[in-house]
Design a protein around this motif. Sequence first.
Motif, PDB file in Angstrom:
ATOM      1  N   VAL A 326       0.856  -1.174   0.000  1.00  0.00           N
ATOM      2  CA  VAL A 326       0.000   0.000   0.000  1.00  0.00           C
ATOM      3  C   VAL A 326       0.897   1.229   0.000  1.00  0.00           C
ATOM      4  N   ALA A 327       0.522   2.242  -0.756  1.00  0.00           N
ATOM      5  CA  ALA A 327       1.331   3.460  -0.817  1.00  0.00           C
ATOM      6  C   ALA A 327       1.315   4.179   0.527  1.00  0.00           C
ATOM      7  N   PHE A 328       2.382   4.920   0.799  1.00  0.00           N
ATOM      8  CA  PHE A 328       2.456   5.702   2.026  1.00  0.00           C
ATOM      9  C   PHE A 328       1.256   6.636   2.142  1.00  0.00           C
ATOM     10  N   GLY A 329       0.662   6.675   3.327  1.00  0.00           N
ATOM     11  CA  GLY A 329      -0.454   7.579   3.585  1.00  0.00           C
ATOM     12  C   GLY A 329      -1.813   7.063   3.177  1.00  0.00           C
ATOM     13  N   GLN A 330      -1.883   5.805   2.706  1.00  0.00           N
ATOM     14  CA  GLN A 330      -3.135   5.297   2.155  1.00  0.00           C
ATOM     15  C   GLN A 330      -3.770   4.171   2.954  1.00  0.00           C
ATOM     16  N   THR A 331      -3.195   3.797   4.100  1.00  0.00           N
ATOM     17  CA  THR A 331      -3.736   2.625   4.783  1.00  0.00           C
ATOM     18  C   THR A 331      -5.175   2.827   5.253  1.00  0.00           C
ATOM     19  N   GLN A 332      -5.550   4.050   5.594  1.00  0.00           N
ATOM     20  CA  GLN A 332      -6.902   4.294   6.085  1.00  0.00           C
ATOM     21  C   GLN A 332      -7.851   4.741   4.976  1.00  0.00           C
ATOM     22  N   GLN A 333      -7.479   4.436   3.734  1.00  0.00           N
ATOM     23  CA  GLN A 333      -8.339   4.722   2.589  1.00  0.00           C
ATOM     24  C   GLN A 333      -8.564   3.454   1.762  1.00  0.00           C
ATOM     25  N   PRO A 334      -9.025   2.370   2.400  1.00  0.00           N
ATOM     26  CA  PRO A 334      -9.225   1.123   1.647  1.00  0.00           C
ATOM     27  C   PRO A 334     -10.355   1.253   0.639  1.00  0.00           C
ATOM     28  N   LYS A 335     -10.244   0.503  -0.435  1.00  0.00           N
ATOM     29  CA  LYS A 335     -11.332   0.412  -1.403  1.00  0.00           C
ATOM     30  C   LYS A 335     -12.387  -0.568  -0.879  1.00  0.00           C
ATOM     31  N   LEU A 336     -13.567  -0.544  -1.461  1.00  0.00           N
ATOM     32  CA  LEU A 336     -14.624  -1.454  -1.029  1.00  0.00           C
ATOM     33  C   LEU A 336     -14.206  -2.908  -1.181  1.00  0.00           C
ATOM     34  N   TRP A 337     -13.313  -3.183  -2.109  1.00  0.00           N
ATOM     35  CA  TRP A 337     -12.871  -4.552  -2.373  1.00  0.00           C
ATOM     36  C   TRP A 337     -11.605  -4.924  -1.601  1.00  0.00           C
ATOM     37  N   ASP A 338     -11.148  -4.053  -0.721  1.00  0.00           N
ATOM     38  CA  ASP A 338     -10.019  -4.371   0.158  1.00  0.00           C
ATOM     39  C   ASP A 338     -10.576  -4.955   1.455  1.00  0.00           C
ATOM     40  N   TYR A 339     -10.648  -6.284   1.504  1.00  0.00           N
ATOM     41  CA  TYR A 339     -11.337  -6.936   2.618  1.00  0.00           C
ATOM     42  C   TYR A 339     -10.449  -7.081   3.850  1.00  0.00           C
ATOM     43  N   ALA A 340     -11.049  -6.885   5.012  1.00  0.00           N
ATOM     44  CA  ALA A 340     -10.338  -7.115   6.263  1.00  0.00           C
ATOM     45  C   ALA A 340      -9.875  -8.561   6.337  1.00  0.00           C
ATOM     46  N   ASP A 341      -8.652  -8.766   6.759  1.00  0.00           N
ATOM     47  CA  ASP A 341      -8.042 -10.098   6.895  1.00  0.00           C
ATOM     48  C   ASP A 341      -7.992 -10.846   5.566  1.00  0.00           C
ATOM     49  N   ASN A 342      -8.193 -10.127   4.463  1.00  0.00           N
ATOM     50  CA  ASN A 342      -8.182 -10.733   3.125  1.00  0.00           C
ATOM     51  C   ASN A 342      -9.232 -11.827   2.971  1.00  0.00           C
ATOM     52  N   ILE A 343     -10.315 -11.724   3.721  1.00  0.00           N
ATOM     53  CA  ILE A 343     -11.430 -12.666   3.603  1.00  0.00           C
ATOM     54  C   ILE A 343     -12.539 -11.994   2.813  1.00  0.00           C
ATOM     55  N   ASP A 344     -12.900 -12.582   1.685  1.00  0.00           N
ATOM     56  CA  ASP A 344     -13.899 -11.999   0.791  1.00  0.00           C
ATOM     57  C   ASP A 344     -15.284 -12.106   1.434  1.00  0.00           C
ATOM     58  N   THR A 345     -15.740 -11.031   2.015  1.00  0.00           N
ATOM     59  CA  THR A 345     -17.008 -11.038   2.747  1.00  0.00           C
ATOM     60  C   THR A 345     -18.197 -11.308   1.826  1.00  0.00           C
ATOM     61  N   ILE A 346     -18.180 -10.735   0.634  1.00  0.00           N
ATOM     62  CA  ILE A 346     -19.298 -10.933  -0.293  1.00  0.00           C
ATOM     63  C   ILE A 346     -19.399 -12.396  -0.705  1.00  0.00           C
ATOM     64  N   SER A 347     -18.276 -13.019  -1.047  1.00  0.00           N
ATOM     65  CA  SER A 347     -18.316 -14.452  -1.410  1.00  0.00           C
ATOM     66  C   SER A 347     -18.860 -15.282  -0.272  1.00  0.00           C
ATOM     67  N   PHE A 348     -18.440 -14.995   0.944  1.00  0.00           N
ATOM     68  CA  PHE A 348     -18.976 -15.714   2.115  1.00  0.00           C
ATOM     69  C   PHE A 348     -20.473 -15.555   2.205  1.00  0.00           C
ATOM     70  N   LEU A 349     -20.967 -14.348   2.029  1.00  0.00           N
ATOM     71  CA  LEU A 349     -22.397 -14.079   2.164  1.00  0.00           C
ATOM     72  C   LEU A 349     -23.213 -14.681   1.017  1.00  0.00           C
ATOM     73  N   LEU A 350     -22.617 -14.837  -0.131  1.00  0.00           N
ATOM     74  CA  LEU A 350     -23.344 -15.385  -1.266  1.00  0.00           C
ATOM     75  C   LEU A 350     -23.500 -16.905  -1.186  1.00  0.00           C
ATOM     76  N   ILE A 351     -22.630 -17.558  -0.420  1.00  0.00           N
ATOM     77  CA  ILE A 351     -22.752 -19.026  -0.298  1.00  0.00           C
ATOM     78  C   ILE A 351     -23.308 -19.436   1.063  1.00  0.00           C
ATOM     79  N   THR A 352     -23.530 -18.483   1.928  1.00  0.00           N
ATOM     80  CA  THR A 352     -24.031 -18.799   3.273  1.00  0.00           C
ATOM     81  C   THR A 352     -25.447 -19.342   3.209  1.00  0.00           C
TER      82      THR A 352
END
Length: 352
Positions: A326-352
């Motif tokens: 991640v570029a300097f100064g950008q850690t608190q500007q994640p994109k919607l597709w930057d998932y916490a812990d690198n776990i794809d939340t949408i994929s989890f919710l779509l198969i739940t």
Amino acid sequence: MTLENKKNVFIELGKFLSQFSEAKNHQKEDVQGNAVFFDSFVDLIQLSQSHNGWYTPEQVYYAVESWANALTRENLDTWLAAYNFSNVKPKKVALILAGNIPLVGFHDFLSVLITGHDVLVKTSSNDQHLLPFLAKYLIHIAPELASKITFIEGKLENFDAVIATGSNNTARYFEYYFKDKPSIIRKSRNSIAILNGEETKEDLIALGEDIFRYFGLGCRNVSKIFVPKDYKFDSFFEAIFEYQDIIKYEKYANNYDYNKAVFLMSNFKLLDNGFLTIKEDSSYASPISSVFYEFYENLSDLEKKLETEAEQIQCIVSNNLVKNSVAFGQTQQPKLWDYADNIDTISFLLIT
């Protein structure tokens, strides 16, 4: 609601949030719900510090602006284009949220609703007001969401899946308690920076943003720096002096005094500039007002080390010294597709 309708609702929320900044709150004529919610949200931001001492207006405004920037048509379309929503069977998804930084659980809340599920929210005692306010706004502009959003204070019951965020200790409890439910259990993580001595002053000033934003309380805050052998910290300290006013905030200053005293009583060798201590340490999680550092011999070996310890790391900041930086100064500007812990939340919710 169709996926397109849900997108439109959150785009409208983004427009609402775009009216608020630390510099100026500016009411726009084309935003729904302003007559009911605009002044109340200004008041809530100003009162947030009375609910949680770390939630200063500056930090809350920063979180609000970040979500305003994220909730656009372009971002939502880009984020959701890769998924197939045609076979979703609505279920009840429970969220157990953290409260370390303002609106830290909003992405999970958004993800559950955008995939068509009902959400049961158990807020942290440290953040009980901001998300419920935004939920009321969403229900105001889309009343059909009223039946899909529930905030609970007691025991979680009657749900089909759970997303829980906590410490490593609480994660063990969550894993046992929710062992019979589909779940995402998030543990403690920290972010790091890798320097090679060629960073510009602007890079290091931006690194200060990664360290000090939200007073260092987030998993995306840099809590450890890897530097080459014989690295001199003079340029680092010179650059981050821009953030010296943080010591004027009493809660931060108390942590600085306490943690520095603990280090000194333990005879640890410290570097100190009057508002931040840095200490050589192999751990990733440094206390508030402190950053750990560790020397590395070569980048190849360091990258292998970080791969083996990936479960402890949220973000890696560098000038592309290792992959997925991640570029300097950008850690608190994640994109919607930057998932916490690198776990794809949408994929989890779509198969739940």
